[in-house]
Design a protein around this motif. Structure first.
Motif, short mmCIF file in Angstrom:
data_model
loop_
_atom_site.label_atom_id
_atom_site.label_comp_id
_atom_site.label_asym_id
_atom_site.label_seq_id
_atom_site.Cartn_x
_atom_site.Cartn_y
_atom_site.Cartn_z
N LEU A 51 35.30 42.52 50.11
CA LEU A 51 35.82 41.76 49.38
C LEU A 51 36.08 40.39 50.17
N VAL A 52 35.37 40.21 50.87
CA VAL A 52 34.73 38.63 51.29
C VAL A 52 34.14 38.34 50.36
N VAL A 61 35.61 34.53 53.27
CA VAL A 61 36.84 34.96 53.49
C VAL A 61 37.16 35.85 51.73
N ILE A 62 38.72 35.72 51.63
CA ILE A 62 38.84 36.15 50.41
C ILE A 62 39.45 36.19 49.68
N THR A 63 38.52 35.18 48.50
CA THR A 63 38.78 34.37 48.24
C THR A 63 40.04 35.00 46.26
N PHE A 64 40.99 34.26 46.06
CA PHE A 64 40.77 34.52 44.00
C PHE A 64 39.86 35.67 43.62
N GLU A 65 39.22 34.44 43.38
CA GLU A 65 37.99 34.79 42.77
C GLU A 65 37.36 36.25 43.28
N SER A 66 36.77 36.20 44.72
CA SER A 66 36.09 37.44 45.55
C SER A 66 37.48 38.58 45.28
N LEU A 67 38.40 38.44 45.52
CA LEU A 67 39.34 39.36 45.06
C LEU A 67 38.87 40.03 44.09
N LYS A 68 39.40 39.11 42.53
CA LYS A 68 39.67 39.53 41.51
C LYS A 68 38.54 40.26 41.36
N ALA A 114 43.75 31.69 50.90
CA ALA A 114 42.50 33.25 51.33
C ALA A 114 42.66 33.37 52.44
N LEU A 115 41.62 34.89 52.33
CA LEU A 115 42.63 35.93 53.25
C LEU A 115 41.17 35.52 55.23
#
Length: 112
Positions: free
Chosen positions: A36-37, A43-50, A80-81
């Motif tokens: 997901l990164v 990091v996992i961002t909103f954009e990468s998660l979506k 971000a995560l």
């Protein structure tokens, strides 16, 4: 009645820990993070998660649900995560694992 757009989290974590052991399970969590990164940001961002949530069967995740997940896990407030935040969030989402976390910690320390 449950909404059709609700993300249903089925807790497979305890079964994975039983099969893989604590160390193997943590490696799988890290693999999930890497899936997901955002490759540029690390990091996992909103954009990468979506963008990548469909890889996990969550193609119907709403923007609100994605933001909620990020807010829930974001401990340092950067929106971000990082890997630690993601792994912590995944463990927190598993009530059964939280109840047996001491056993996992002991096993990880003994095998370290």
């Amino acid at each position: 009645m449950e909404s059709r757009n609700t993300v249903v989290f089925e807790d497979f974590s305890p079964a994975m820990v039983e099969k893989l052991g604590a160390e193997g399970f943590m490696k799988e969590l890290c693999n999930g993070f890497r899936l997901l990164v955002d490759g540029d940001k690390g990091v996992i961002t909103f954009e990468s998660l979506k963008k990548k949530s469909a890889l996990l069967g969550l193609q119907n995740m709403s923007d609100e649900e994605a933001m909620c997940m990020l807010r829930e896990g974001d401990m340092d407030g950067d929106g971000a995560l990082n890997e630690m935040e993601f792994c912590t969030l995944m463990l927190r989402l598993s009530p059964e694992l939280m109840n047996t976390s001491m056993k996992l910690l002991v096993e990880a320390v003994v095998n370290f």
